[in-house]
Write a protein that holds these residues in place. Structure first.
Motif, PDB file in Angstrom:
ATOM      1  N   LYS A   9       0.822  -1.216   0.000  1.00  0.00           N
ATOM      2  CA  LYS A   9       0.000   0.000   0.000  1.00  0.00           C
ATOM      3  C   LYS A   9       0.850   1.258   0.000  1.00  0.00           C
ATOM      4  CE  LYS A   9      -3.461  -2.487   2.741  1.00  0.00           C
ATOM      5  NZ  LYS A   9      -4.135  -2.577   4.069  1.00  0.00           N
ATOM      6  N   ASN A  10       2.050   1.167   0.560  1.00  0.00           N
ATOM      7  CA  ASN A  10       2.949   2.326   0.634  1.00  0.00           C
ATOM      8  C   ASN A  10       4.221   2.136  -0.189  1.00  0.00           C
ATOM      9  OD1 ASN A  10       1.790   4.252   2.852  1.00  0.00           O
ATOM     10  ND2 ASN A  10       1.602   2.206   3.731  1.00  0.00           N
ATOM     11  N   TYR A  11       4.264   1.068  -0.972  1.00  0.00           N
ATOM     12  CA  TYR A  11       5.484   0.695  -1.696  1.00  0.00           C
ATOM     13  C   TYR A  11       6.017   1.825  -2.568  1.00  0.00           C
ATOM     14  CZ  TYR A  11       8.691  -2.150  -4.484  1.00  0.00           C
ATOM     15  OH  TYR A  11       9.810  -2.651  -5.101  1.00  0.00           O
ATOM     16  N   ASP A  12       5.138   2.451  -3.343  1.00  0.00           N
ATOM     17  CA  ASP A  12       5.593   3.488  -4.270  1.00  0.00           C
ATOM     18  C   ASP A  12       6.019   4.768  -3.552  1.00  0.00           C
ATOM     19  OD1 ASP A  12       5.341   1.967  -6.577  1.00  0.00           O
ATOM     20  OD2 ASP A  12       3.222   2.449  -6.794  1.00  0.00           O
ATOM     21  N   LYS A  13       5.546   4.962  -2.330  1.00  0.00           N
ATOM     22  CA  LYS A  13       6.016   6.097  -1.536  1.00  0.00           C
ATOM     23  C   LYS A  13       7.443   5.871  -1.055  1.00  0.00           C
ATOM     24  CE  LYS A  13       1.652   7.779   0.452  1.00  0.00           C
ATOM     25  NZ  LYS A  13       0.943   8.073   1.738  1.00  0.00           N
ATOM     26  N   ILE A  14       7.731   4.629  -0.665  1.00  0.00           N
ATOM     27  CA  ILE A  14       9.045   4.290  -0.128  1.00  0.00           C
ATOM     28  C   ILE A  14      10.057   4.067  -1.245  1.00  0.00           C
ATOM     29  CG2 ILE A  14      10.340   2.634   1.271  1.00  0.00           C
ATOM     30  CD1 ILE A  14       8.476   4.408   2.875  1.00  0.00           C
ATOM     31  N   PHE A  15       9.622   3.400  -2.292  1.00  0.00           N
ATOM     32  CA  PHE A  15      10.519   3.090  -3.403  1.00  0.00           C
ATOM     33  C   PHE A  15       9.959   3.618  -4.721  1.00  0.00           C
ATOM     34  CE2 PHE A  15      11.347  -0.524  -0.417  1.00  0.00           C
ATOM     35  CZ  PHE A  15      12.652  -0.177  -0.093  1.00  0.00           C
ATOM     36  N   THR A  48       5.324  -3.271  -7.691  1.00  0.00           N
ATOM     37  CA  THR A  48       4.101  -2.675  -8.240  1.00  0.00           C
ATOM     38  C   THR A  48       4.231  -2.337  -9.730  1.00  0.00           C
ATOM     39  OG1 THR A  48       4.786  -0.456  -7.560  1.00  0.00           O
ATOM     40  CG2 THR A  48       3.454  -1.725  -6.001  1.00  0.00           C
ATOM     41  N   GLY A  49       5.294  -2.804 -10.361  1.00  0.00           N
ATOM     42  CA  GLY A  49       5.387  -2.732 -11.814  1.00  0.00           C
ATOM     43  C   GLY A  49       5.905  -1.450 -12.423  1.00  0.00           C
ATOM     44  N   SER A  50       6.451  -0.547 -11.616  1.00  0.00           N
ATOM     45  CA  SER A  50       6.881   0.758 -12.141  1.00  0.00           C
ATOM     46  C   SER A  50       7.926   0.635 -13.244  1.00  0.00           C
ATOM     47  CB  SER A  50       7.441   1.626 -11.005  1.00  0.00           C
ATOM     48  OG  SER A  50       6.438   1.920 -10.061  1.00  0.00           O
ATOM     49  N   SER A  77      -3.418  -2.507 -11.848  1.00  0.00           N
ATOM     50  CA  SER A  77      -4.212  -1.270 -11.813  1.00  0.00           C
ATOM     51  C   SER A  77      -3.439  -0.108 -12.429  1.00  0.00           C
ATOM     52  CB  SER A  77      -4.619  -0.937 -10.370  1.00  0.00           C
ATOM     53  OG  SER A  77      -3.492  -0.638  -9.564  1.00  0.00           O
ATOM     54  N   LYS A  78      -2.123  -0.085 -12.262  1.00  0.00           N
ATOM     55  CA  LYS A  78      -1.298   0.978 -12.856  1.00  0.00           C
ATOM     56  C   LYS A  78      -1.231   0.821 -14.365  1.00  0.00           C
ATOM     57  CE  LYS A  78       2.611   1.788 -10.601  1.00  0.00           C
ATOM     58  NZ  LYS A  78       3.809   1.522  -9.759  1.00  0.00           N
ATOM     59  N   LYS A  79      -1.323  -0.404 -14.831  1.00  0.00           N
ATOM     60  CA  LYS A  79      -1.253  -0.667 -16.273  1.00  0.00           C
ATOM     61  C   LYS A  79      -2.397   0.014 -17.011  1.00  0.00           C
ATOM     62  CE  LYS A  79      -2.234  -4.823 -17.840  1.00  0.00           C
ATOM     63  NZ  LYS A  79      -2.111  -6.259 -18.198  1.00  0.00           N
ATOM     64  N   VAL A  80      -3.540   0.156 -16.357  1.00  0.00           N
ATOM     65  CA  VAL A  80      -4.706   0.778 -16.974  1.00  0.00           C
ATOM     66  C   VAL A  80      -4.404   2.220 -17.380  1.00  0.00           C
ATOM     67  CG1 VAL A  80      -7.100   1.484 -16.594  1.00  0.00           C
ATOM     68  CG2 VAL A  80      -6.294  -0.698 -15.688  1.00  0.00           C
ATOM     69  N   TYR A 162      12.496   8.011   4.070  1.00  0.00           N
ATOM     70  CA  TYR A 162      11.318   8.825   4.332  1.00  0.00           C
ATOM     71  C   TYR A 162      10.577   9.047   3.013  1.00  0.00           C
ATOM     72  CZ  TYR A 162      13.560   9.802   8.812  1.00  0.00           C
ATOM     73  OH  TYR A 162      14.146   9.678  10.034  1.00  0.00           O
ATOM     74  N   SER A 163       9.270   8.866   3.040  1.00  0.00           N
ATOM     75  CA  SER A 163       8.502   9.078   1.821  1.00  0.00           C
ATOM     76  C   SER A 163       8.569  10.538   1.410  1.00  0.00           C
ATOM     77  CB  SER A 163       7.044   8.663   2.029  1.00  0.00           C
ATOM     78  OG  SER A 163       6.419   9.468   3.019  1.00  0.00           O
ATOM     79  N   LYS A 164       8.376  10.788   0.124  1.00  0.00           N
ATOM     80  CA  LYS A 164       8.474  12.149  -0.403  1.00  0.00           C
ATOM     81  C   LYS A 164       7.498  13.089   0.278  1.00  0.00           C
ATOM     82  CE  LYS A 164       8.796  14.634  -4.796  1.00  0.00           C
ATOM     83  NZ  LYS A 164       8.713  14.531  -6.281  1.00  0.00           N
ATOM     84  N   ASP A 165       6.307  12.589   0.616  1.00  0.00           N
ATOM     85  CA  ASP A 165       5.315  13.426   1.295  1.00  0.00           C
ATOM     86  C   ASP A 165       5.496  13.422   2.805  1.00  0.00           C
ATOM     87  OD1 ASP A 165       4.429  10.943   2.062  1.00  0.00           O
ATOM     88  OD2 ASP A 165       2.443  11.106   1.133  1.00  0.00           O
TER      89      ASP A 165
END
Length: 251
Positions: A9-15, A48-50, A77-80, A162-165
């Motif tokens: 749920k927070n993967y893209d914030k961290i990485f 998450t496929g980035s 979901s990101k692929k959409v 630390y996440s960007k936000d």
């Protein structure tokens, strides 16, 4: 894999996607475009496929696997919203032959320290499997933590992310068992505003160092091409480089 399901749920914030790492991966494989069309890549442990989606947008045909169902769901979901198509599969890295045939790919990449979730014998098995899945003169791109630095300097962890936000932080600590040659990787995902622990985990990692990885690649039928010490392609330095990045060609 409950931790990873929660962590997703927070993967893209961290990485978040690292543009320099993306360029390095692209530069590794794009030389193949001079010899072949429709370069096919396999992303092992895609999260998450980035990176898979970003490389597909650059013209590669990408298939991607991850063992965690939540990661794959987020990738789908990101692929959409993406401007490219990637085939995502829930699959373990030692079970790739269940889905893919020999000589299916021009390139394979395994990043984010995924490889060392395997044991010593399993790492050798995976590299042999990767060579089998690659076409003649195919390439592999591997990125993991520089464990030589961790062991030599007796470090007990990696810097907190630390996440960007600034909403969450990811604490990473190591406990090395020298007798077993295993690192117990202890992590906490923390709500940075109220210091509430969202999830925590402990997992065993194999501290794979440069010399051993080079030997394992050679035994699997690869020739090491480049060794980097940063996503930007800086020279690898044993005691100062945080990551270890190796690219190799199938003989």
């Amino acid at each position: 894999m409950d931790f990873y399901s929660e962590f997703s749920k927070n993967y893209d914030k961290i990485f978040p996607l690292n543009s320099k790492k993306l360029e390095l991966i692209d530069n590794t494989f794009k030389v193949l475009k001079e010899k072949r069309e429709n370069i096919k890549l396999l992303d092992v442990g895609c999260g998450t496929g980035s990176y898979a989606l970003a490389l597909a947008e650059r013209g590669y045909k990408v298939q991607a696997v991850d063992l965690d169902a939540e990661m794959i769901s987020l990738a789908e979901s990101k692929k959409v919203k993406a401007k490219a198509d990637v085939e995502f599969y829930r699959l373990g890295m030692l079970n790739l032959k269940k889905k893919f045939k020999s000589a299916s790919f021009d390139g394979i990449y395994i990043i984010g320290n995924v490889l060392v979730h395997l044991r010593k014998k399993e790492i050798k098995e995976f590299l042999v499997l990767a060579a089998e899945l690659l076409k003649e003169n195919g390439k592999i791109f591997i990125q993991l933590v520089n464990y030589q630095r961790i062991l030599e300097l007796n470090l007990d962890g990696l810097p907190t992310i630390y996440s960007k936000d600034d909403s969450v932080r990811f604490e990473r600590n190591y406990d090395y068992n020298k007798k077993e040659n295993i690192i117990y990787f202890k992590t906490k995902l923390i709500d940075h505003f109220d210091d509430k622990i969202l999830s925590e985990n402990e997992i065993e990692l194999y501290p794979l160092c440069k010399s051993e990885l080079e030997a394992d690649l050679k035994a699997a039928g690869f020739i090491v091409e480049n060794i980097y010490g940063s996503p930007g392609g800086d020279q690898y330095r044993e005691l100062s480089s945080i990551p270890l990045i190796i690219t190799a060609n199938k003989k």
